[in-house]
Write an enzyme that holds these catalytic residues in place. Structure first.
Site, PDB file in Angstrom:
ATOM      1  N   GLU A  98     -16.567  15.393  -9.730  1.00  0.00           N
ATOM      2  CA  GLU A  98     -16.865  14.197 -10.536  1.00  0.00           C
ATOM      3  C   GLU A  98     -15.959  13.040 -10.112  1.00  0.00           C
ATOM      4  O   GLU A  98     -16.389  11.894 -10.020  1.00  0.00           O
ATOM      5  CB  GLU A  98     -16.673  14.474 -12.039  1.00  0.00           C
ATOM      6  CG  GLU A  98     -17.484  15.639 -12.588  1.00  0.00           C
ATOM      7  CD  GLU A  98     -18.970  15.368 -12.718  1.00  0.00           C
ATOM      8  OE1 GLU A  98     -19.433  14.305 -12.258  1.00  0.00           O
ATOM      9  OE2 GLU A  98     -19.661  16.232 -13.276  1.00  0.00           O
ATOM     10  N   GLU A 129     -19.148   9.104 -14.604  1.00  0.00           N
ATOM     11  CA  GLU A 129     -18.348  10.108 -13.882  1.00  0.00           C
ATOM     12  C   GLU A 129     -17.004  10.316 -14.592  1.00  0.00           C
ATOM     13  O   GLU A 129     -16.479  11.428 -14.625  1.00  0.00           O
ATOM     14  CB  GLU A 129     -18.130   9.722 -12.422  1.00  0.00           C
ATOM     15  CG  GLU A 129     -19.409   9.553 -11.597  1.00  0.00           C
ATOM     16  CD  GLU A 129     -20.370  10.722 -11.681  1.00  0.00           C
ATOM     17  OE1 GLU A 129     -19.974  11.810 -12.126  1.00  0.00           O
ATOM     18  OE2 GLU A 129     -21.548  10.542 -11.315  1.00  0.00           O
ATOM     19  N   HIS A 132     -17.704  12.603 -17.439  1.00  0.00           N
ATOM     20  CA  HIS A 132     -17.855  13.987 -16.961  1.00  0.00           C
ATOM     21  C   HIS A 132     -16.493  14.605 -16.649  1.00  0.00           C
ATOM     22  O   HIS A 132     -16.228  15.757 -16.995  1.00  0.00           O
ATOM     23  CB  HIS A 132     -18.751  14.045 -15.711  1.00  0.00           C
ATOM     24  CG  HIS A 132     -20.143  13.555 -15.970  1.00  0.00           C
ATOM     25  ND1 HIS A 132     -21.044  13.287 -14.970  1.00  0.00           N
ATOM     26  CD2 HIS A 132     -20.783  13.274 -17.140  1.00  0.00           C
ATOM     27  CE1 HIS A 132     -22.188  12.872 -15.514  1.00  0.00           C
ATOM     28  NE2 HIS A 132     -22.046  12.844 -16.819  1.00  0.00           N
ATOM     29  N   TYR A 138     -11.607  18.481 -21.444  1.00  0.00           N
ATOM     30  CA  TYR A 138     -11.815  18.981 -22.807  1.00  0.00           C
ATOM     31  C   TYR A 138     -12.143  20.477 -22.810  1.00  0.00           C
ATOM     32  O   TYR A 138     -11.657  21.238 -23.640  1.00  0.00           O
ATOM     33  CB  TYR A 138     -12.933  18.148 -23.450  1.00  0.00           C
ATOM     34  CG  TYR A 138     -13.359  18.561 -24.829  1.00  0.00           C
ATOM     35  CD1 TYR A 138     -12.479  18.494 -25.912  1.00  0.00           C
ATOM     36  CD2 TYR A 138     -14.667  18.996 -25.069  1.00  0.00           C
ATOM     37  CE1 TYR A 138     -12.900  18.856 -27.183  1.00  0.00           C
ATOM     38  CE2 TYR A 138     -15.093  19.355 -26.336  1.00  0.00           C
ATOM     39  CZ  TYR A 138     -14.212  19.288 -27.398  1.00  0.00           C
ATOM     40  OH  TYR A 138     -14.630  19.645 -28.645  1.00  0.00           O
ATOM     41  N   GLU A 201     -24.856  15.081  -5.524  1.00  0.00           N
ATOM     42  CA  GLU A 201     -25.316  15.075  -6.918  1.00  0.00           C
ATOM     43  C   GLU A 201     -26.716  15.675  -7.044  1.00  0.00           C
ATOM     44  O   GLU A 201     -27.035  16.309  -8.042  1.00  0.00           O
ATOM     45  CB  GLU A 201     -25.335  13.646  -7.467  1.00  0.00           C
ATOM     46  CG  GLU A 201     -23.955  13.016  -7.565  1.00  0.00           C
ATOM     47  CD  GLU A 201     -23.993  11.664  -8.280  1.00  0.00           C
ATOM     48  OE1 GLU A 201     -24.488  10.704  -7.666  1.00  0.00           O
ATOM     49  OE2 GLU A 201     -23.540  11.585  -9.429  1.00  0.00           O
ATOM     50  N   GLU A 235     -26.898  13.135 -14.407  1.00  0.00           N
ATOM     51  CA  GLU A 235     -27.015  13.254 -12.950  1.00  0.00           C
ATOM     52  C   GLU A 235     -28.421  12.893 -12.481  1.00  0.00           C
ATOM     53  O   GLU A 235     -28.587  12.299 -11.414  1.00  0.00           O
ATOM     54  CB  GLU A 235     -26.654  14.660 -12.457  1.00  0.00           C
ATOM     55  CG  GLU A 235     -25.214  15.103 -12.714  1.00  0.00           C
ATOM     56  CD  GLU A 235     -24.140  14.159 -12.203  1.00  0.00           C
ATOM     57  OE1 GLU A 235     -24.431  13.278 -11.359  1.00  0.00           O
ATOM     58  OE2 GLU A 235     -22.986  14.274 -12.660  1.00  0.00           O
ATOM     59  N   HIS A 238     -28.351   9.383 -11.983  1.00  0.00           N
ATOM     60  CA  HIS A 238     -27.525   8.998 -10.835  1.00  0.00           C
ATOM     61  C   HIS A 238     -28.289   9.194  -9.522  1.00  0.00           C
ATOM     62  O   HIS A 238     -28.200   8.384  -8.606  1.00  0.00           O
ATOM     63  CB  HIS A 238     -26.231   9.826 -10.796  1.00  0.00           C
ATOM     64  CG  HIS A 238     -25.397   9.655 -12.020  1.00  0.00           C
ATOM     65  ND1 HIS A 238     -24.282  10.416 -12.281  1.00  0.00           N
ATOM     66  CD2 HIS A 238     -25.515   8.800 -13.069  1.00  0.00           C
ATOM     67  CE1 HIS A 238     -23.762  10.034 -13.436  1.00  0.00           C
ATOM     68  NE2 HIS A 238     -24.491   9.069 -13.939  1.00  0.00           N
TER      69      HIS A 238
HETATM   70 MN    MN Z   1     -23.022  11.775 -11.115  1.00  0.00          MN
HETATM   71 FE    FE Z   2     -21.154  13.461 -12.812  1.00  0.00          FE
END
Ligand code: MN
Ligand code: FE
Length: 361
Positions: A98, A129, A132, A138, A201, A235, A238
């Site tokens: 990421e 990103e 992500h 987390y 990706e 994604e 993206h």
């Molecule tokens: Mn991405």
């Molecule tokens: Fe991502």
């Protein structure tokens, strides 16, 4: 044509022709350099539309409960070691990946494109990103994984190292003053956009999407699975951003679109597929309950060909059928917003709602 505005004692003259010339000079690359973020009039409507779709899909990692995942992570009986290893590989790989994608957008692609609406959608892409990367932090914190183990994974697991090297080498080539009027440099950028959007990706993320989401379908690690679903939905946008960018770059620079170049791109995809299959075998060294290595391997052939076709390139393994049709449904999050309801409605008030791009899968 000049238009005159009389405001009180002052007169302003606006030159329509000059403005139209500036619009005509909007280009993916080598367009008008401007310090002002002049989005209007829009030339790349798709970029603005995708920006709005992406914004409407906003999510925050902390909104996803991790209680069940923590319980299962610690329980020897409900979850096997293979399943735990898949989660580790997912966290280990994506922690690096990421960041690599976000870095390439900010330091390469967003720097080199010239039309403001392209910079707008790329800014949102980079921000996602960050979300992500934060979601992985987390997960790591919730499960109590030692953060050094993640760092070690992208140094010590050779199949992760090779996937990362494959993409970073096409990024580093572009971090210098590039004369983008030269066809060989235009090709470097087109290659970068193709490799990041379609090979990485678009293809190399999908081995883990398949494996983690197939655990999720068996009610294993529901919090992590939910975050992967949101990530998968992001994604897919993206991939579309980079595909459109690639197509418009080629359209505006027909000189780069040679038979040799098309073949070079197909070979890059071939290499991406090879690396991904190797990686999948590391993630799933033995078939576990409901997880068949061959299905994930075949899925990579299938998805890689969809990406190639999306860019007007010939497939590598023509005729392969999708062995994981359920994966497309995983992006359709509208139906069960549960805990997320309030916030999603709030974010999506006036916008077009999340479009499930099932056809992309
Ligand atoms: Mn991405
Ligand atoms: Fe991502």
């Amino acid at each position: 044509m000049q238009k005159t505005f009389q405001v009180g004692a002052k007169t302003f003259v606006l030159d329509q022709e000059k403005a139209e010339a500036a619009f005509a000079a909007k280009r993916v690359i080598n367009g008008r350099q401007t310090m002002t973020f002049n989005l209007l009039p829009l030339k790349y409507q798709w970029a603005y539309d995708l920006y709005r779709t992406m914004k409407a899909n906003h999510w925050e990692p902390e909104d996803i409960p991790m209680g069940k995942d923590i319980e299962q992570w610690r329980d020897e009986k409900t979850v096997s070691d293979v399943e735990r290893w898949i989660i580790r590989m997912g966290i280990g790989y994506f922690s690096a990946a990421e960041g690599i994608v976000g870095d390439n957008i900010q330091h390469v692609v967003r720097e080199l494109v010239t039309a403001p609406e392209l910079k707008l959608v790329l800014g949102r892409h980079a921000h996602e990103e960050n979300i992500h990367a934060d979601s992985l932090l987390y997960m790591i914190a919730s499960l109590g994984i030692n953060p050094h183990e993640c760092e070690a994974m992208f140094e010590d697991v050779p199949t992760i190292v090779r996937k990362n090297e494959f993409v970073t080498k096409v990024s580093h080539d572009l971090r210098r003053d590039l004369d983008l009027t030269k066809p060989e440099n235009k090709r470097l950028l087109a290659k970068n956009i193709f490799v990041f959007g379609q090979c990485m990706e678009g293809t190399q993320f999908y081995g883990l999407f398949g494996m983690v989401l197939s655990l999720y379908r068996q009610n294993k690690f529901p919090g992590i699975g939910q975050m992967f679903r949101y990530t998968l939905r992001d994604e897919s946008n993206h991939i579309e951003v980079f595909r459109n960018l690639f197509m418009d770059l080629v359209e505006e620079n027909r000189d780069i679109w040679t038979t040799e170049f098309k073949e070079e791109l197909r070979e890059l995809m071939c290499e991406a597929v090879r690396l991904e299959k190797e990686f999948i075998r590391d993630c799933l060294p033995v078939n576990a309950v409901g997880l068949a290595v061959d299905e994930f391997i075949t899925y990579i052939d299938y998805i890689a060909d969809r990406r190639l076709e999306g860019c007007g390139l010939a497939p590598l393994a023509a005729g392969v059928k999708n062995p994981l049709p359920w994966l497309a449904e995983m992006m359709d999050i509208k139906k069960e917003q549960n805990f997320f309801e309030g916030r999603v409605t709030e974010y999506q008030k006036a916008s077009s709602l999340n479009v499930a791009r099932d056809d992309e899968l």
